[in-house]
Design an enzyme around this catalytic site. Structure first.
Site, PDB file in Angstrom:
ATOM      1  N   ASN A 167       0.909  -1.169  -0.171  1.00  0.00           N
ATOM      2  CA  ASN A 167       0.135  -0.024   0.079  1.00  0.00           C
ATOM      3  C   ASN A 167       0.764   1.281   0.224  1.00  0.00           C
ATOM      4  OD1 ASN A 167      -2.107  -1.908   0.219  1.00  0.00           O
ATOM      5  ND2 ASN A 167      -2.233  -1.399   2.261  1.00  0.00           N
ATOM      6  N   VAL A 168       0.169   2.484  -0.518  1.00  0.00           N
ATOM      7  CA  VAL A 168       0.854   3.488  -0.566  1.00  0.00           C
ATOM      8  C   VAL A 168       0.252   4.835   0.161  1.00  0.00           C
ATOM      9  CG1 VAL A 168       1.661   3.158  -2.773  1.00  0.00           C
ATOM     10  CG2 VAL A 168      -0.282   4.475  -2.633  1.00  0.00           C
ATOM     11  N   HIS A 196       5.704  -0.522  -2.670  1.00  0.00           N
ATOM     12  CA  HIS A 196       5.490   0.307  -3.918  1.00  0.00           C
ATOM     13  C   HIS A 196       5.552   1.683  -3.588  1.00  0.00           C
ATOM     14  CE1 HIS A 196       2.747  -3.410  -5.041  1.00  0.00           C
ATOM     15  NE2 HIS A 196       4.183  -3.491  -5.292  1.00  0.00           N
ATOM     16  N   CYS A 250      11.194  14.370  -8.347  1.00  0.00           N
ATOM     17  CA  CYS A 250      11.474  14.913  -9.615  1.00  0.00           C
ATOM     18  C   CYS A 250      12.203  13.669 -10.455  1.00  0.00           C
ATOM     19  CB  CYS A 250      12.397  16.199  -9.542  1.00  0.00           C
ATOM     20  SG  CYS A 250      12.874  16.723 -11.280  1.00  0.00           S
ATOM     21  N   CYS A 265      15.893  15.704 -11.551  1.00  0.00           N
ATOM     22  CA  CYS A 265      17.039  15.921 -10.478  1.00  0.00           C
ATOM     23  C   CYS A 265      17.061  14.967  -9.212  1.00  0.00           C
ATOM     24  CB  CYS A 265      17.171  17.326 -10.303  1.00  0.00           C
ATOM     25  SG  CYS A 265      15.873  17.780  -9.069  1.00  0.00           S
ATOM     26  N   CYS A 323      14.716  22.229 -10.382  1.00  0.00           N
ATOM     27  CA  CYS A 323      15.191  22.162 -11.811  1.00  0.00           C
ATOM     28  C   CYS A 323      14.050  22.398 -12.851  1.00  0.00           C
ATOM     29  CB  CYS A 323      16.026  20.962 -12.055  1.00  0.00           C
ATOM     30  SG  CYS A 323      14.899  19.249 -12.122  1.00  0.00           S
ATOM     31  N   GLY A 326      -4.809  -9.138   3.348  1.00  0.00           N
ATOM     32  CA  GLY A 326      -5.470  -8.424   2.365  1.00  0.00           C
ATOM     33  C   GLY A 326      -4.884  -8.221   1.090  1.00  0.00           C
ATOM     34  N   SER A 362      -4.447  -9.951  -3.069  1.00  0.00           N
ATOM     35  CA  SER A 362      -4.871 -10.938  -4.098  1.00  0.00           C
ATOM     36  C   SER A 362      -3.674 -11.611  -4.269  1.00  0.00           C
ATOM     37  CB  SER A 362      -5.588 -10.452  -4.979  1.00  0.00           C
ATOM     38  OG  SER A 362      -4.977  -9.778  -6.094  1.00  0.00           O
TER      39      SER A 362
END
Length: 306
Positions: free
Chosen positions: A118-119, A135, A143, A146, A197, A234, A236
């Site tokens: 999960n993120v 992940h 970025c 840079c 940048c 949780g 799959s």
């Protein structure tokens, strides 16, 4: 290994049957050294949908691939418009009983580590430490030119200032923080560049079609080697990024236990799959082990240990 955009999986007819008995999970945890591998299913009770469960977002939404994101300005405009709106839901999400149970197991020395697909950062918000974000995290922005990192909240502020009046109503929110918007709703959404940048900004997450960093994969493999068993929560296990660790554990003779209401690609390698909602299952396990999971009880336990 590059993540392939595997969006579906059809369970074969010869998978081992599931159970509703959590006792095998309780026994494994009581022995200690358990490595947790969590997926989107643990965050559904926090208001973040999963990909493939009942009503999962893949029924209406195809995730952005790395190739699409880097190929054109319009794809990035579409992504950031939808992600900017979806970030509000992620920002309001709070850990649920499942996250709190995992944190409680760690506090009591039963876990060797936590790997999450999960993120959303909810394991950390619940109190889990040293979580490996396989992940990446939506809470950071990188970025592509840079390599500078910035907090997502800072980008959210800049996008809000650059898109005054952008208040579309989304048809839904997805596990990657992407809101469902039409091209008409996206309109001429203004994407802002890197302040260092002027380069292209991307959330610090692994898109479909993008490689999980090799050092991160190796770190996870080391955690599997060091664990006594692997507990999948949780997921799959449709994509290889998580399934490979299940296969590694099974090949090493380490018990694999899965809590997921639906069948998974890892079921043939598991000693048991518990087909219960995660919050229910983990709270039941915590009760059997006499481990408090609410915040007040956890604070009292921490004070006693100091």
């Amino acid at each position: 290994m590059r993540m392939r955009p595997t969006l579906s999986w059809t369970p074969p007819g010869d998978l081992p049957p599931a159970t509703t008995d959590v006792e095998p999970v309780a026994r494994a945890l009581s022995s200690g050294g358990v490595l947790v591998l969590s997926g989107a299913g643990i965050s559904t009770d926090s208001g973040i949908p999963d990909y493939r469960g009942e009503g999962g977002s893949l029924s209406r939404h195809t995730p952005m691939t790395y190739q699409d994101f880097t190929a054109g300005v319009q794809a990035r405009r579409r992504y950031w418009a939808r992600s900017h709106l979806g970030w509000r839901t992620f920002g309001r999400a709070r850990p649920n009983a499942g996250h709190r149970a995992v944190a409680a197991f760690a506090r009591h020395g039963l876990l060797s580590g936590v790997i999450t697909q999960n993120v959303d950062g909810l394991h950390q918000a619940a109190g889990s430490e040293s979580v490996v974000e396989l992940h990446g995290s939506l809470g950071r922005v990188v970025c592509l030119s840079c390599g500078a990192f910035t907090p997502r909240r800072e980008l959210a502020r800049r996008l809000k200032e650059a898109n005054v009046g952008f208040e579309p109503v989304a048809a839904g929110i997805n596990p990657d923080g992407d809101a469902d918007l039409t091209d008409e709703q996206v309109g001429d959404f203004c994407v802002v560049p890197c302040t260092v940048c002027g380069g292209i900004l991307k959330p610090d997450v692994v898109f479909f079609g993008e490689a999980v960093p090799a050092r991160r994969v190796q770190h996870c493999r080391t955690l599997v080697d060091q664990a006594t068993s692997l507990l999948v929560l949780g997921s799959s296990l449709t994509v290889m990024s998580g399934l490979r660790f299940v296969r590694q554990a099974a090949q090493a003779g380490k018990p694999v236990l899965i809590i997921n209401r639906d069948a998974t690609r890892g079921d043939p390698h598991a000693v048991t799959r518990v087909a219960l909602p995660l919050a229910t299952a983990l709270t039941t396990v915590a009760g059997r082990l006499d481990i408090p999971t609410d915040n007040a009880a956890a604070a009292q336990t921490k004070q006693r240990q100091q």
